[in-house]
Design an enzyme around this catalytic site. Structure first.
Site, PDB file in Angstrom:
ATOM      1  N   HIS A   6     -48.290  65.705  -9.674  1.00  0.00           N
ATOM      2  CA  HIS A   6     -47.606  65.273 -10.894  1.00  0.00           C
ATOM      3  C   HIS A   6     -47.823  66.330 -11.983  1.00  0.00           C
ATOM      4  O   HIS A   6     -48.924  66.874 -12.120  1.00  0.00           O
ATOM      5  CB  HIS A   6     -48.172  63.927 -11.356  1.00  0.00           C
ATOM      6  CG  HIS A   6     -47.369  63.260 -12.413  1.00  0.00           C
ATOM      7  ND1 HIS A   6     -47.375  63.689 -13.727  1.00  0.00           N
ATOM      8  CD2 HIS A   6     -46.518  62.197 -12.373  1.00  0.00           C
ATOM      9  CE1 HIS A   6     -46.573  62.928 -14.442  1.00  0.00           C
ATOM     10  NE2 HIS A   6     -46.042  62.011 -13.650  1.00  0.00           N
ATOM     11  N   LEU A  45     -61.011  61.066 -13.388  1.00  0.00           N
ATOM     12  CA  LEU A  45     -61.059  62.040 -14.488  1.00  0.00           C
ATOM     13  C   LEU A  45     -60.032  61.661 -15.547  1.00  0.00           C
ATOM     14  O   LEU A  45     -58.837  61.607 -15.276  1.00  0.00           O
ATOM     15  CB  LEU A  45     -60.768  63.445 -13.955  1.00  0.00           C
ATOM     16  CG  LEU A  45     -60.694  64.557 -15.005  1.00  0.00           C
ATOM     17  CD1 LEU A  45     -62.061  64.778 -15.648  1.00  0.00           C
ATOM     18  CD2 LEU A  45     -60.168  65.845 -14.390  1.00  0.00           C
TER      19      LEU A  45
END
Length: 347
Positions: A232, A128
């Site tokens: 993250h 993605l």
């Protein structure tokens, strides 16, 4: 107009440009390498899958988000049909071991990491990436959630379990505290090199070098322990989108950066349970609503999806303009698959 469709070889240059943009954002998107040959092979795999020529172990769907006003590909997302069937798929299972001695009156429960192939055969959401200039107008959610709608339409092509590996924590210099505390000791290469080799399919070194026995978490640095199963910061919005569709963390992390693996039963996905088929009514002007809908033509080889906020009337009919219908290659009274972009409050 923004539309999602299958990737084609004419898109290669644009996809390569996106791979370069992804590289600018730091390490972590290994399934979109800056390598035209590998990217071309990803497109070929999609074409062969759509033509029914791929074995399950090679089957894959690569989607692109196109800005049709300038004929530019501005985002990609993908689904792997079944991982780990032609080469091992590794992650760590976060578990516990008990060490006890009655004689010494000691009882300790210790967190451990076990090298695992438990997700062999699962379908996987991956790859993605959206051009930073297009991170607006719900484009990111659109590009991600299209995959769920495709799975809902063609469930027989996918496995009962669906996973998605989330990028783990690394600092602004691309350093992973988890890798520095564990992986580097066995691989003797920096995080970027190991992550790239894994992303381009050179995974034999993992089996050759990774510890087979459980790793005791307490033996890692405090910095490494703190990032186990942490997403993250740049990936957190994408993780929240997946969790809103039914995926959740079940105790598995990436062997390189300890990012969490999200997973769900395919039957429990929101798109599978809530998407519906509606008939189309063409009108010159459509009444808009506050709710945005993903609208797909459900044509397997010529799959196309729009994100629109058109009215659905009481007779379960979706009003569309001629231009919207043409973009989906449908006509009046045809059926389309519709899913609200966000979960409806009454569902």
């Amino acid at each position: 107009m923004m539309i999602v469709r299958h990737a084609a070889h004419r898109d290669l240059d644009d996809i390569y440009r996106l791979a370069q943009r992804a590289g600018e954002s730091g390490i972590g998107l290994t399934s979109l390498p800056q390598n035209k040959d590998i990217l071309a092979e990803r497109i070929t795999r999609t074409t062969r899958t759509l033509d029914g020529l791929s074995e399950k172990c090679e089957a894959s769907y690569l989607f692109v988000l196109e800005d049709t006003s300038i004929h530019k590909i501005v985002g990609v997302s993908a689904i792997e049909v079944a991982v780990g069937l032609n080469e091992p798929f590794y992650n760590f299972r976060v578990a516990k071991q008990v060490h006890a001695s009655k004689a010494l009156n000691v009882y300790k429960t210790l967190d451990t990491l076990f090298l695992s192939n438990d997700h062999t055969g699962c379908s996987e959401l991956c790859t993605l990436f959206l051009d930073p200039e297009y991170r607006k107008n719900q484009n990111g959610k659109f590009l991600s959630k299209v995959r769920f709608l495709f799975i809902a339409a063609f469930r027989s092509f996918f496995e009962e379990r669906l996973i998605a590996e989330m990028r783990g924590f690394s600092d602004q210099n691309g350093q992973s505290p988890f890798w520095d505390s564990l992986g580097y000791l066995f691989f003797n290469m920096d995080f970027a090199a190991a992550d790239y080799l894994s992303g381009v399919g050179q995974k034999a070194f993992i089996a050759e070098l990774m510890p087979r026995f459980p790793v005791y978490v307490d033996l890692l640095s405090s910095e490494a322990r703190e990032v186990i199963a942490e997403v993250h910061p740049h990936t957190l919005p994408a993780a929240k989108v997946l969790m809103s569709e039914g995926l959740k963390y079940q105790g598995y992390v990436d062997i390189f950066d300890a990012g969490p693996t999200l997973e769900a039963n395919t039957a429990e996905l929101r798109a599978v349970k809530e998407s519906r088929l509606l008939k189309v009514k063409l009108t010159e002007q459509v009444e808009s609503t506050e709710t945005h809908f993903l609208v797909a033509n459900d044509q397997y080889q010529d799959y196309a999806v729009l994100l629109i906020n058109n009215k659905v009337d009481e007779s379960e009919t979706l009003h569309m303009t001629a231009a919207q219908a043409q973009a989906l290659n449908i006509a009046e009274h045809d059926q389309v698959r519709v899913l609200a972009l966000e979960k409806m409050e009454n569902n």
